[in-house]
Design a protein around this motif. Structure first.
Motif, PDB file in Angstrom:
ATOM      1  N   ARG A   1      88.652  43.571  79.687  1.00  0.00           N
ATOM      2  CA  ARG A   1      89.068  44.953  79.963  1.00  0.00           C
ATOM      3  C   ARG A   1      87.917  45.793  80.492  1.00  0.00           C
ATOM      4  NH1 ARG A   1      92.311  42.454  76.499  1.00  0.00           N
ATOM      5  NH2 ARG A   1      94.397  43.256  76.021  1.00  0.00           N
TER       6      ARG A   1
ATOM      7  N   ALA B   1     105.324  41.618  70.415  1.00  0.00           N
ATOM      8  CA  ALA B   1     104.075  42.374  70.233  1.00  0.00           C
ATOM      9  C   ALA B   1     102.983  41.636  70.991  1.00  0.00           C
ATOM     10  CB  ALA B   1     103.737  42.465  68.754  1.00  0.00           C
ATOM     11  N   SER B   2     102.796  41.990  72.251  1.00  0.00           N
ATOM     12  CA  SER B   2     101.813  41.299  73.086  1.00  0.00           C
ATOM     13  C   SER B   2     100.902  42.300  73.776  1.00  0.00           C
ATOM     14  CB  SER B   2     102.531  40.441  74.136  1.00  0.00           C
ATOM     15  OG  SER B   2     101.641  40.132  75.197  1.00  0.00           O
TER      16      SER B   2
ATOM     17  N   LEU C   1     100.880  41.856  77.652  1.00  0.00           N
ATOM     18  CA  LEU C   1     102.028  42.479  78.309  1.00  0.00           C
ATOM     19  C   LEU C   1     101.853  44.002  78.354  1.00  0.00           C
ATOM     20  CD1 LEU C   1     104.716  42.021  79.517  1.00  0.00           C
ATOM     21  CD2 LEU C   1     105.697  41.689  77.251  1.00  0.00           C
TER      22      LEU C   1
ATOM     23  N   ARG D   1      96.545  44.342  69.632  1.00  0.00           N
ATOM     24  CA  ARG D   1      95.191  44.857  69.910  1.00  0.00           C
ATOM     25  C   ARG D   1      95.254  46.020  70.900  1.00  0.00           C
ATOM     26  NH1 ARG D   1      92.702  39.273  71.180  1.00  0.00           N
ATOM     27  NH2 ARG D   1      94.347  38.790  69.732  1.00  0.00           N
TER      28      ARG D   1
ATOM     29  N   ILE E   1      96.870  36.709  65.354  1.00  0.00           N
ATOM     30  CA  ILE E   1      97.573  35.659  66.102  1.00  0.00           C
ATOM     31  C   ILE E   1      96.645  34.519  66.533  1.00  0.00           C
ATOM     32  CG2 ILE E   1      97.433  36.908  68.336  1.00  0.00           C
ATOM     33  CD1 ILE E   1     100.458  34.839  67.174  1.00  0.00           C
ATOM     34  N   ASP E   2      95.447  34.849  67.019  1.00  0.00           N
ATOM     35  CA  ASP E   2      94.563  33.779  67.515  1.00  0.00           C
ATOM     36  C   ASP E   2      93.849  33.047  66.374  1.00  0.00           C
ATOM     37  OD1 ASP E   2      95.284  34.354  70.088  1.00  0.00           O
ATOM     38  OD2 ASP E   2      93.575  35.655  70.477  1.00  0.00           O
TER      39      ASP E   2
ATOM     40  N   GLU F   1     105.224  33.016  68.637  1.00  0.00           N
ATOM     41  CA  GLU F   1     104.335  33.223  69.800  1.00  0.00           C
ATOM     42  C   GLU F   1     103.257  32.146  69.902  1.00  0.00           C
ATOM     43  OE1 GLU F   1     103.829  35.647  72.512  1.00  0.00           O
ATOM     44  OE2 GLU F   1     105.939  35.428  72.101  1.00  0.00           O
TER      45      GLU F   1
ATOM     46  N   LYS G   1     100.887  29.655  73.468  1.00  0.00           N
ATOM     47  CA  LYS G   1      99.458  29.920  73.717  1.00  0.00           C
ATOM     48  C   LYS G   1      98.888  28.795  74.596  1.00  0.00           C
ATOM     49  CE  LYS G   1      99.322  33.731  71.453  1.00  0.00           C
ATOM     50  NZ  LYS G   1      99.130  34.978  72.200  1.00  0.00           N
TER      51      LYS G   1
HETATM   52  C1  S3P Z   1      95.007  38.894  74.186  1.00  0.00           C
HETATM   53  C2  S3P Z   1      96.227  39.051  73.592  1.00  0.00           C
HETATM   54  C3  S3P Z   1      96.889  37.999  72.814  1.00  0.00           C
HETATM   55  C4  S3P Z   1      95.899  36.922  72.398  1.00  0.00           C
HETATM   56  C5  S3P Z   1      95.031  36.495  73.535  1.00  0.00           C
HETATM   57  C6  S3P Z   1      94.213  37.664  74.051  1.00  0.00           C
HETATM   58  C7  S3P Z   1      94.466  40.012  74.991  1.00  0.00           C
HETATM   59  O1  S3P Z   1      97.883  37.379  73.606  1.00  0.00           O
HETATM   60  O2  S3P Z   1      96.590  35.812  71.884  1.00  0.00           O
HETATM   61  O3  S3P Z   1      94.130  35.481  73.117  1.00  0.00           O
HETATM   62  O4  S3P Z   1      93.262  40.004  75.323  1.00  0.00           O
HETATM   63  O5  S3P Z   1      95.230  40.927  75.303  1.00  0.00           O
HETATM   64  P1  S3P Z   1      99.379  37.998  73.724  1.00  0.00           P
HETATM   65  O6  S3P Z   1      99.297  39.317  74.352  1.00  0.00           O
HETATM   66  O7  S3P Z   1     100.129  37.015  74.586  1.00  0.00           O
HETATM   67  O8  S3P Z   1      99.895  38.036  72.316  1.00  0.00           O
END
Ligand code: S3P
Length: 433
Positions: A26, A169-170, A173, A197, A318-319, A342, A346
């Motif tokens: 980002r 919840a992504s 996306l 996040r 999640i990770d 989800e 991955k």
């Molecule tokens: C991430 C979001 C998560 C995570 C990925 C990194 C990000 O994925 O699993 O390793 O940097 O936005 P999803 O948005 O598919 O949940």
């Protein structure tokens, strides 16, 4: 490449995890779009972030990387609104879902044609969830498999803001829609089913966008561009620290300190889960670096009990679920992970690959459609394991090798370089016989 790991007598020491991968992506993307120039320090130069930098350069962004210090430094000059240009070739996101999804959102609003693709893992991951909201904004995007898989073709155009409830919840996306929305007419509101996040939102706010968060609603106002370039010191990656947190917890003779780790509450699910299991984890020296909370974490050998992990905790961890599954093998009783479907989409199907590899080491694990049940208390025995070319699985198996009896061999161990190039070196620096 293979790695052979044996259980050491003790595990101790201090380290700093690499820069946070999500924030590194980002910081590079948003500074590329902004006015001015910025220094981004401590970004992680894993293959994923490198893919983002390559794509941005192909789109006309000027940047310079200084790797002469331990913490890499990126000097980046923003192109400002309308400054990106059509790339001369297909943009290659390699193994990185974040690169592909965030750039697709951005490119949907740029006045030129783009093609984005990646490796075979990325080309099998779902993209319809991304194409759908962007099309509602007016985007023209096509993909294989009835517009559900990369490579994607994107004919950029003027977009309209939308109000959109995320089906999952992504953060990828959410961030893709926010990047498209930056250049759209009218405001955009995203409704999250559970917090994911929020690094994009924090950076956008600090760089001058008008973004409002109210409960599960995120609203980005029009005229949020041009953003202003921002010097960023990337905090250590809690997803990387998680391996040492689990190693320190389950090894019987361990004391580890992980300095300068990002502790953004949308990412600290792993700490909450491990503490609920009985892990002795301390958080000290909490402070803010560039709008993100950071702390030093310390961990020592602990007795664990099984827990249930589900609901809003899942996107916050999640990770880290594969490494939590390893911790659960050492807990008294059973650990149930649910609502984590989800994981199947991955870098690998992490429900399946985690279960296959932990079972190879002697763990008792049962598959659920949306998670797994781990029956703790069976000692692990070393074996030859496959990383399934998934960096998080390779690192989970590396930690398993530190606590399994005998020798553990991890095949295709080099994939750790996707997010944590110095992982094997750091592991060896903590292990003492
Ligand atoms: C991430 C979001 C998560 C995570 C990925 C990194 C990000 O994925 O699993 O390793 O940097 O936005 P999803 O948005 O598919 O949940």
């Amino acid at each position: 490449m293979e790695e052979l790991i044996r259980s050491p007598h003790s595990l101790y020491g201090q380290l700093a995890s690499p820069g946070d991968k999500s924030i590194s992506h980002r910081a590079a993307i948003l500074n590329s779009l902004a006015k001015g120039s910025a220094r981004v320090t401590n970004l992680v130069l894993g293959a994923d972030v490198q893919a983002t930098l390559n794509c941005l350069q192909a789109l006309g962004v000027t940047m310079e990387l200084d790797t002469s210090q331990e913490a890499p430094l990126l000097n980046i000059t923003g192109v400002g609104t309308g400054g990106l240009h059509e790339a001369g070739d297909v943009l290659n996101a390699a193994n990185s879902g974040t690169t592909l999804r965030l750039l697709t959102g951005l490119l949907a609003a740029q006045p030129f044609l783009s093609f984005v693709s990646g490796d075979s893992s990325l080309r099998s991951r779902p993209m319809a969830r991304l194409i759908h909201p962007l099309r509602l904004m007016g985007a023209e995007i096509w993909g294989r498999g009835g517009d559900s898989l990369a490579p994607l073709a994107i004919r950029g155009k003027r977009l309209q803001g939308i109000e959109y409830s995320l089906p999952v919840a992504s953060a990828q996306l959410k961030s893709a829609i926010l990047l498209a929305a930056l250049f759209a007419e009218g405001s955009t509101t995203i409704i999250e089913p559970a917090p994911s996040r929020d690094h994009t939102e924090r950076l956008l706010a600090t760089m001058g966008a008008t973004i409002e968060i109210s409960g599960s609603l995120i609203t980005l106002s029009p005229n949020s561009v041009p953003l202003t370039c921002l010097d960023i010191q990337v905090p250590g990656d809690i997803s990387a620290a998680a391996y040492w947190l689990v190693a320190g917890t389950v090894h019987p003779n361990a004391q580890i300190q992980i300095l300068n780790t990002g502790v953004n509450p949308t990412r600290t699910g792993v700490i909450d889960v491990l503490r609920a299991m009985g892990a002795r984890i301390d958080m000290e020296n909490q402070h803010f670096v560039g709008g993100e909370p950071v702390a030093d974490l310390s961990v020592e050998s602990s007795s664990l009990k099984g827990v249930e992990i589900r609901g809003p905790l899942i996107p916050r961890a999640i990770d880290e679920l594969p490494i939590v599954a390893l911790a659960a093998c050492f807990a008294q009783g059973q650990t149930v992970i649910r609502d984590a479907g989800e994981l199947r989409v991955k870098e690998s199907d992490r429900i399946q690959t985690t279960i296959i590899e932990l079972s190879r080491l002697g763990a008792k694990v049962e598959e659920l459609p949306d998670g797994m049940i781990i029956y703790g208390g069976t000692p692990l025995k070393g074996a030859t394991c496959s990383s399934h070319r998934d960096h998080r699985l390779a690192m989970t198996l590396g930690i398993a090798g530190l606590v399994a009896e005998g020798e553990t061999v991890i095949q295709n161990a080099q994939v750790v370089a996707v997010s944590y190039p110095s992982f094997w070196r750091d592991l060896k620096s903590l292990a003492h016989d």
